[in-house]
Motif scaffolding. Structure first.
Motif, PDB file in Angstrom:
ATOM      1  N   ASP A  15      -3.026  -5.629  -4.702  1.00  0.00           N
ATOM      2  CA  ASP A  15      -3.688  -4.314  -4.703  1.00  0.00           C
ATOM      3  C   ASP A  15      -3.049  -3.422  -3.647  1.00  0.00           C
ATOM      4  O   ASP A  15      -2.726  -2.264  -3.911  1.00  0.00           O
ATOM      5  CB  ASP A  15      -5.189  -4.442  -4.407  1.00  0.00           C
ATOM      6  N   LEU A  16      -2.879  -3.977  -2.454  1.00  0.00           N
ATOM      7  CA  LEU A  16      -2.286  -3.204  -1.359  1.00  0.00           C
ATOM      8  C   LEU A  16      -0.847  -2.801  -1.681  1.00  0.00           C
ATOM      9  O   LEU A  16      -0.449  -1.671  -1.414  1.00  0.00           O
ATOM     10  CB  LEU A  16      -2.342  -4.002  -0.057  1.00  0.00           C
ATOM     11  N   ALA A  18       0.356  -2.239  -4.499  1.00  0.00           N
ATOM     12  CA  ALA A  18       0.326  -1.193  -5.523  1.00  0.00           C
ATOM     13  C   ALA A  18      -0.213   0.124  -4.965  1.00  0.00           C
ATOM     14  O   ALA A  18      -0.321   1.115  -5.683  1.00  0.00           O
ATOM     15  CB  ALA A  18      -0.526  -1.643  -6.707  1.00  0.00           C
ATOM     16  N   GLY A  19      -0.589   0.136  -3.675  1.00  0.00           N
ATOM     17  CA  GLY A  19      -1.069   1.355  -3.039  1.00  0.00           C
ATOM     18  C   GLY A  19      -2.568   1.561  -3.126  1.00  0.00           C
ATOM     19  O   GLY A  19      -3.075   2.627  -2.796  1.00  0.00           O
ATOM     20  N   SER A  20      -3.290   0.542  -3.544  1.00  0.00           N
ATOM     21  CA  SER A  20      -4.739   0.667  -3.681  1.00  0.00           C
ATOM     22  C   SER A  20      -5.444   0.070  -2.463  1.00  0.00           C
ATOM     23  O   SER A  20      -5.096  -1.014  -1.998  1.00  0.00           O
ATOM     24  CB  SER A  20      -5.211  -0.059  -4.940  1.00  0.00           C
ATOM     25  N   LEU A  21      -6.430   0.773  -1.958  1.00  0.00           N
ATOM     26  CA  LEU A  21      -7.217   0.281  -0.828  1.00  0.00           C
ATOM     27  C   LEU A  21      -8.463  -0.469  -1.275  1.00  0.00           C
ATOM     28  O   LEU A  21      -9.190  -1.023  -0.448  1.00  0.00           O
ATOM     29  CB  LEU A  21      -7.632   1.444   0.068  1.00  0.00           C
ATOM     30  N   PHE A  22      -8.715  -0.467  -2.576  1.00  0.00           N
ATOM     31  CA  PHE A  22      -9.912  -1.089  -3.137  1.00  0.00           C
ATOM     32  C   PHE A  22      -9.534  -2.057  -4.239  1.00  0.00           C
ATOM     33  O   PHE A  22      -8.478  -1.923  -4.856  1.00  0.00           O
ATOM     34  CB  PHE A  22     -10.853  -0.022  -3.708  1.00  0.00           C
ATOM     35  N   PRO A  23     -10.425  -3.010  -4.551  1.00  0.00           N
ATOM     36  CA  PRO A  23     -10.176  -3.889  -5.690  1.00  0.00           C
ATOM     37  C   PRO A  23     -10.176  -3.073  -6.990  1.00  0.00           C
ATOM     38  O   PRO A  23     -10.722  -1.963  -7.031  1.00  0.00           O
ATOM     39  CB  PRO A  23     -11.358  -4.858  -5.665  1.00  0.00           C
TER      40      PRO A  23
END
Length: 70
Positions: A15-16, A18-23
């Motif tokens: 997730d991280l 891919a640039g996402s801070l959330f699930p």
């Protein structure tokens, strides 16, 4: 603080990366159930709840939560 920690622990390295801070949003129910269980356990630990917790708090939370099916 417990809810924030629980949420952050559910963010994977993928997730991280891919640039996402959330699930992923697809996991919102699973993530919400885990947060609710962690908060309930912490409340009990701190003596904020006089109710006894079921043996399987995760199953109990799932049983009593709304599950939107479209």
């Amino acid at each position: 603080l417990v809810a924030a920690r629980s949420l952050s622990e559910q963010v994977s390295e993928a997730d991280l990366a891919a640039g996402s801070l959330f699930p992923p949003l697809d996991d919102i129910l699973k993530v919400s159930w885990k947060i609710a269980a962690d908060v309930a356990l912490k409340a009990k630990e701190l003596g904020l709840s006089q109710a006894s917790l079921p043996n399987d708090i995760h199953a109990k939370i799932r049983q009593h939560s709304y599950n939107p099916v479209y």
